[in-house]
Structures are given as C-alpha cells and as structure tokens.
Motif scaffolding. Structure first.
Motif, PDB file in Angstrom:
ATOM      1  N   PRO A  74      37.495  45.964  41.490  1.00 33.60           N
ATOM      2  CA  PRO A  74      36.197  46.261  41.337  1.00 33.60           C
ATOM      3  C   PRO A  74      35.218  46.071  40.152  1.00 33.60           C
ATOM      4  N   PRO A  75      34.054  45.638  40.166  1.00 33.31           N
ATOM      5  CA  PRO A  75      33.292  45.554  41.173  1.00 33.31           C
ATOM      6  C   PRO A  75      33.397  44.264  41.954  1.00 33.31           C
ATOM      7  N   TYR A  76      34.055  43.191  41.440  1.00 37.72           N
ATOM      8  CA  TYR A  76      34.207  41.713  42.036  1.00 37.72           C
ATOM      9  C   TYR A  76      35.164  41.804  43.066  1.00 37.72           C
ATOM     10  N   SER A  77      36.216  42.504  43.269  1.00 37.18           N
ATOM     11  CA  SER A  77      37.401  42.445  44.060  1.00 37.18           C
ATOM     12  C   SER A  77      37.424  41.013  45.032  1.00 37.18           C
ATOM     13  N   VAL A  78      37.605  39.973  44.138  1.00 35.21           N
ATOM     14  CA  VAL A  78      37.771  38.743  44.678  1.00 35.21           C
ATOM     15  C   VAL A  78      39.409  38.708  45.150  1.00 35.21           C
ATOM     16  N   GLY A  79      39.724  37.927  46.169  1.00 35.15           N
ATOM     17  CA  GLY A  79      40.976  37.829  46.869  1.00 35.15           C
ATOM     18  C   GLY A  79      42.059  37.350  45.615  1.00 35.15           C
ATOM     19  N   ARG A  80      43.187  37.669  45.885  1.00 32.65           N
ATOM     20  CA  ARG A  80      44.305  37.042  45.033  1.00 32.65           C
ATOM     21  C   ARG A  80      44.478  35.394  44.785  1.00 32.65           C
ATOM     22  N   ALA A  81      44.254  34.740  45.747  1.00 30.33           N
ATOM     23  CA  ALA A  81      44.288  33.399  45.847  1.00 30.33           C
ATOM     24  C   ALA A  81      43.144  32.783  44.966  1.00 30.33           C
ATOM     25  N   ALA A  82      42.025  33.386  45.471  1.00 31.61           N
ATOM     26  CA  ALA A  82      40.741  32.803  45.022  1.00 31.61           C
ATOM     27  C   ALA A  82      40.470  33.405  43.581  1.00 31.61           C
ATOM     28  N   ALA A  83      40.981  34.338  42.958  1.00 32.69           N
ATOM     29  CA  ALA A  83      40.947  34.875  41.569  1.00 32.69           C
ATOM     30  C   ALA A  83      41.886  33.728  40.714  1.00 32.69           C
ATOM     31  N   THR A  84      43.015  33.480  41.264  1.00 34.37           N
ATOM     32  CA  THR A  84      43.872  32.721  40.454  1.00 34.37           C
ATOM     33  C   THR A  84      43.496  31.244  40.504  1.00 34.37           C
ATOM     34  N   VAL A  85      42.860  30.471  41.319  1.00 29.89           N
ATOM     35  CA  VAL A  85      42.131  29.524  41.134  1.00 29.89           C
ATOM     36  C   VAL A  85      40.677  29.356  40.203  1.00 29.89           C
ATOM     37  N   LEU A  86      39.985  30.504  40.527  1.00 32.64           N
ATOM     38  CA  LEU A  86      39.044  30.718  39.426  1.00 32.64           C
ATOM     39  C   LEU A  86      39.346  30.738  38.116  1.00 32.64           C
ATOM     40  N   SER A  87      40.527  31.279  37.668  1.00 33.35           N
ATOM     41  CA  SER A  87      41.134  31.751  36.550  1.00 33.35           C
ATOM     42  C   SER A  87      41.677  30.236  35.887  1.00 33.35           C
ATOM     43  N   GLN A  88      42.326  29.624  36.943  1.00 31.83           N
ATOM     44  CA  GLN A  88      42.723  28.036  36.398  1.00 31.83           C
ATOM     45  C   GLN A  88      41.738  27.219  35.982  1.00 31.83           C
ATOM     46  N   ILE A  89      40.380  27.369  36.813  1.00 29.18           N
ATOM     47  CA  ILE A  89      39.454  26.512  36.342  1.00 29.18           C
ATOM     48  C   ILE A  89      38.831  26.856  34.961  1.00 29.18           C
ATOM     49  N   CYS A  90      38.801  28.181  34.564  1.00 27.36           N
ATOM     50  CA  CYS A  90      38.088  28.752  33.345  1.00 27.36           C
ATOM     51  C   CYS A  90      38.926  28.654  32.343  1.00 27.36           C
ATOM     52  N   CYS A  91      40.195  28.971  32.315  1.00 27.16           N
ATOM     53  CA  CYS A  91      41.148  29.606  31.130  1.00 27.16           C
ATOM     54  C   CYS A  91      42.032  28.147  30.853  1.00 27.16           C
ATOM     55  N   SER A  92      42.244  28.035  29.629  1.00 24.29           N
ATOM     56  CA  SER A  92      43.155  27.299  29.047  1.00 24.29           C
ATOM     57  C   SER A  92      44.581  27.936  28.872  1.00 24.29           C
ATOM     58  N   ALA A  93      45.361  27.288  28.272  1.00 23.13           N
ATOM     59  CA  ALA A  93      46.896  27.796  27.790  1.00 23.13           C
ATOM     60  C   ALA A  93      46.566  28.810  26.698  1.00 23.13           C
ATOM     61  N   GLU A  94      45.171  28.729  25.978  1.00 26.55           N
ATOM     62  CA  GLU A  94      45.072  29.611  24.641  1.00 26.55           C
ATOM     63  C   GLU A  94      44.146  30.639  25.114  1.00 26.55           C
ATOM     64  N   GLY A  95      43.885  30.876  26.366  1.00 24.25           N
ATOM     65  CA  GLY A  95      42.654  31.942  26.993  1.00 24.25           C
ATOM     66  C   GLY A  95      41.609  31.243  27.079  1.00 24.25           C
ATOM     67  N   LEU A  96      40.329  31.994  27.080  1.00 26.05           N
ATOM     68  CA  LEU A  96      39.065  31.426  27.148  1.00 26.05           C
ATOM     69  C   LEU A  96      38.699  30.258  26.315  1.00 26.05           C
ATOM     70  N   PRO A  97      38.518  29.173  26.423  1.00 27.50           N
ATOM     71  CA  PRO A  97      38.121  28.111  25.544  1.00 27.50           C
ATOM     72  C   PRO A  97      36.905  28.219  24.967  1.00 27.50           C
ATOM     73  N   GLN A  98      36.883  28.189  23.780  1.00 26.87           N
ATOM     74  CA  GLN A  98      35.212  28.235  23.186  1.00 26.87           C
ATOM     75  C   GLN A  98      34.706  26.672  23.419  1.00 26.87           C
ATOM     76  N   GLY A  99      33.741  26.497  23.956  1.00 24.97           N
ATOM     77  CA  GLY A  99      33.227  25.246  24.324  1.00 24.97           C
ATOM     78  C   GLY A  99      33.111  25.075  25.896  1.00 24.97           C
ATOM     79  N   ALA A 100      33.824  25.846  26.729  1.00 22.81           N
ATOM     80  CA  ALA A 100      33.367  25.758  28.152  1.00 22.81           C
ATOM     81  C   ALA A 100      32.422  26.573  28.502  1.00 22.81           C
TER      82      ALA A 100
END
Length: 566
Positions: A140-166
C-alpha cells in the motif's frame, strides 16, 4: 514496429488502470503496446538492457555514473513516468521531481533560519534496487499485483538499481522514499524544525538557539562540515535502506553563508556572488574583445565541465544566457542585478534576448512600510506583480482594498471588499470584476474571505501549509492607500502575536501590523515569501477598565482559502 511515444488515454483512465494492475498483459495495455512487444524488449536482450553508460564530474567532487537506456525502453520508461506522476502520493517533504516544486521552492522553506543542516545520501539511485522497487509497488498505497510489479520493475531497473538517465527513475525514487519522507517530517516536527528532501539532499532548518543533538552535533565545535549526524536522524535514514555520506554533512549558522541545493537562504533565496561575477566578466569580455575571442578565453580558462566524449561544447552565448536565466529564476525577473545584466546582453545582440524588464527599487532604497530591510524588500520585488489594488464604490462611499493571486486565474481578498461597484486596478485602467465566490459554510459563519475569477494568468503566491508560531516574523503586502489618491503598494513587516480559535470555530492569526485603510484582503507572507493568510478585518482588543485598547489585523490562515472555492 512503431507506437505512440505518449499515452492516448486520459489521466483518469490511466490512474484507474494502474490501481487494478495484476498481470503482464495489463501492464502492456497500460502502456498501449502489444504484450509480445513488451516481452521482446524485456527478455530478448541480455542484462542490463544495453544501457549506454558514461560518467560526469559532480559539482562538489566525485563522479556520477549516467546510464542511458535504448530508445524503445526509454519510451516505455517515459510513459511510466507519466503514470507515476499521476499516482504518486505527494509528501510535503519531497521537493525534487514533483510538478510545481524544484530547487527554488526547496530552498525557500529554509530562508531566515538560525541553523541549516544539509545531509547527503550516498549512492542514492543505485541503492534503490529491483527488489525495493517491486516491494514498494506491491505494498500500500499502490498495491500492484505481483506479476505486474515484477514487469514494471524490470522496465525501470537495471542490474545496478535505478539507472540515472532513465526517465522513470526520479519519480520512482520519490515513491520508494515515501516512508522516509514521512519519518523525516515526524522527526522535524518533534524538534520544531523544517525538513525537505531533494533527491539525495536532505535539509533541516530551525530557529532555536541550540541545535538538537538527535539531529546532529559537533564534538569539536560548530565549524561547517565538522558535524556528526545524531542517532535519531541516522536511525531514520538507515532503517529506510539508505546510507549517509558523512563528508557532505554541513551545519551552517546564520552568520555564515547558508545554502540549500546551491541557493543561498540567509535572508532570501539568492545566487552566489561568484556566479554574478562570472556573468559580468563574460559580458565585459564580449563587449571589449568580441564574442569569438571571449569564447576562446572562456573555454581555455573557465570551462571545467566534464562532458561525455563526442558531445558538442555549448556556445559561449548560451552558457552566458543560462547563467542569466538562473539568476532570474532565483532572484526574480525584476531584480536590479538581473535587469542590468540582461540589458547589457541585449545591447550586445538585440536579436538574442529581448528588452530587459523594468527594475523595481533596489534593496537599499526605502519602500512603503518596510524601509530598507533587504529581506522583505526582496519579497516585495518578487511578489509585487501578483498583488492588486481594489477600487470600491458603495453607498458608504469610496473605499479601497487589496487582492492577490491565489491560484493561476483566481484572486483572493476579503469578502467585505466585494460590496458595491468593485473594480480591479490593471495598469492604468480600472477593470470590472466579472464574478466571485464565497463558500456557503463561510458565508453563514461570517468568515470574511472571497475568491475573484480572473481572466489573466498571474503567478500565484506559494502557500505555506501550516499555521505560523507566535513570534514568527511576517509581512503584509498591500495598498494602505487613501481613497481618491494614487494607490501605493507597500510591504509592512511585523510578527505573529497569537493564533486563536474564533467563536465560529475557525483559526484566526493576530499580527502586530497596525490596521490601515486598503489593507483588507492583503496577503500575509512569512520570511520565506510563502502565503500564510489573508487580512480579513481589524479588531480592537478587549482590555480591562482603564487600559487603552489596541487595534490589530486579524488574518485568516491560507489553509482555509481552499474551502472558499465551490
């Protein structure tokens, strides 16, 4: 395969879809792309999604690693950044990457304080890794489903965390820091301090004589960076998964130059003297030796920026204009220093910048009410364009009042001003007022405040969300004028005497500024230039027999203005 680079759905539809995200297919639908295309972007490449990396030198030392995603992934991140902007639960402590806020609003919160503490978080973006982003989205407060949260994190993160430049990294960092911001705010309130966070920069400020050891202390004396972060502040930061950078912790007393995100905050938001000197020197070199010679000398001696390989060197004139634009943002468009520099640039190339705006009086000259005080005079210069004179003709005669920009196309004033033929002073003409509002609850309670609909876009005053404390310095900006005489805008300083609850249950601020004709409806600001209330009436104190009563201004807190609008 090509798709729109922006989302076509309305903001309401986007927010509603995000609240029900559960699967990868629903993420693809949110981003308005086929699921097969999303799978190809995420899984057909090896980590870390072919990010292009380079390093730049930080202004205060060290190296910042920039990771730029490939075009197709960057488009998805830009779309998600728009989504995150819509669903992010704003925290007042977060000043970075939030619409309507920035380094100037961040600095303004700490103006005129005795102490300013600056704390830096080490490896801020890299420390926000895939697991932290995914966990935040699922909770909470976003409460995104597990599969959707995984995909969103894969889109936004690199192997070294949040990329500066994204494009999505800044807003995601605010979302991850939601708990941190809340705990920093609670810690600040416990010590009667103000706190703000701009990315990895955290600033505390307060007026008390002694600085609380729970926040920081200096075993060898208060000397700038000779600071040890207190146990309570350290616990809040470390319990939220971050690490302090002790080399960048600084505690600044009022008699030193106090800075927040690079902006001076001793008396008013200000740029450094070195920046003004650099701009003057560049203008002088252009005038004396010509633009090409000045550019060569600038690049040889002063251009120390560590730019990535292959990037073009910016032109001398654009570097100069950038410095002037920054001075204008911090000090104001009518600031005499900025006006003089811009006028010189205009004289060197009239096609590059337009005429300079007219300068308001310098800080050293006396202004109505405030005299020569440099702090209040600065706010007069910044806010004068947002305050207006009211000409009121009624059965009681000719009177005057004040109104000010509360929202982009709304002015606030006292409701008792809106009786009879009320006209607004615009340049050299008196314009009739089309319509105005008074909330029914306030009408029946007798609260003296109204909002005027205004067709022109005027910069609104920044609103301070909290009630002031007794003894806090304030000032009234208004037209303390006599009817049928040329109105004169003045700024009248004073202090908060008390905050009381009126007989109709609304907080009323009592200030030391004497009541005067024409000040009804005037904005009341604090030392950071933020709106804390509107002058609604003058009142005589109730005193004992034989003790003379005193007239003072009553002020409706700014927080109540939002309830006036229907």
């Amino acid at each position: 395969m090509t798709f729109d680079i922006k989302l076509r759905a309305t903001d309401e539809e986007i927010a509603a879809r995000f609240r029900t995200l559960a699967t990868r297919a629903e993420v693809a639908e949110l981003l308005e792309i086929p699921e097969s295309y999303l799978r190809r972007i995420l899984y057909a490449r090896r980590e870390p999604h072919n990010y292009r990396e380079f390093s730049i030198r930080k202004r205060r030392g060290g190296i910042r690693k920039i990771s730029v995603p490939p075009t197709d992934l960057r488009i998805l991140q830009a779309k998600l950044n728009h989504v995150f902007q819509l669903v992010y639960r704003k925290k007042r402590e977060a000043q970075g990457f939030v619409r309507g806020r920035g380094i100037l609003s961040n600095a303004a919160l700490h103006v005129g304080k005795r102490w300013v503490l600056n704390v830096d978080l080490a490896d801020f973006f890299p420390s926000i890794n895939f697991g932290r982003v995914r966990g935040m989205l699922m909770a909470p407060p976003y409460s995104v489903g597990r599969a959707a949260a995984t995909v969103l994190s894969q889109i936004c993160c690199s192997a070294e965390g949040l990329p500066q430049g994204a494009p999505s990294s800044p807003m995601l960092s605010n979302m991850v820091c939601g708990r941190l911001d809340g705990e920093l705010g609670a810690l600040a309130r416990r010590h009667h301090a103000t706190v703000s966070r701009y990315a990895d920069d955290i600033s505390f400020s307060l007026r008390q004589h002694d600085f609380p050891a729970e926040l920081a202390y200096a075993p060898l004396g208060w000397i700038g960076s000779n600071v040890v972060i207190g146990s309570a502040l350290q616990h809040v930061i470390e319990s939220n998964g971050f690490t302090l950078n002790p080399e960048k912790s600084r505690l600044q007393l009022a008699y030193c130059r106090q800075e927040v995100t690079g902006i001076g905050v001793n008396v008013f938001p200000n740029v450094s003297r070195s920046l003004v000197r650099e701009a003057r020197a560049m203008l002088h070199a252009w005038d004396k030796f010509g633009e090409l010679a000045a550019e060569r000398e600038f690049l040889r001696r002063f251009d120390t920026q560590n730019r990535r390989a292959g990037s073009a060197t910016p032109s001398f004139r654009r570097v100069l204009k950038g410095k002037l634009d920054y001075i204008q943002m911090v000090r104001g468009r009518s600031d005499p220093v900025y006006v003089k520099l811009r006028a010189k640039l205009h004289s060197l190339d009239p096609t590059f910048v337009g005429f300079a705006p007219a300068a308001l009086p310098r800080s050293g000259r006396s202004l109505p009410g405030v005299g020569t005080d440099p702090g209040w005079t600065r706010w007069y210069q910044r806010l004068a364009q947002s305050v207006f004179h009211l000409d009121i003709v009624s059965e009681a005669g000719v009177n005057a009042g004040t109104a000010f920009a509360y929202r982009r196309r709304q002015l606030a004033t006292a409701a008792h001003n809106m009786v009879g033929d009320v006209r607004l002073q615009l340049a050299s003409e008196l314009a009739p007022i089309a319509s105005w509002d008074l909330h029914e609850r306030y009408r029946t309670a007798g609260v003296d405040c109204a909002l005027i609909h205004f067709e022109h876009g005027v910069p609104p005053l920044s609103v301070h969300p909290h009630l002031p404390r007794p003894g806090e310095p304030i000032a009234v900006i208004g037209f303390a004028s006599v009817p049928q005489r040329q109105p004169s805008l003045g700024i009248y300083p004073g202090t908060v005497e008390s905050v009381n609850t009126s007989y109709y249950g609304t907080e009323i601020i009592q200030i030391t500024v004497p009541a005067a004709g024409g000040l009804s409806g005037s904005p009341v600001i604090n030392s950071a230039g933020q709106l804390i209330g509107v002058v609604i009436e003058s009142t005589f104190e109730q005193t004992e027999i034989g003790v003379p009563s005193r007239e003072y201004c009553s002020v409706l807190p700014a927080a109540h203005l939002s309830a006036v609008h229907r």
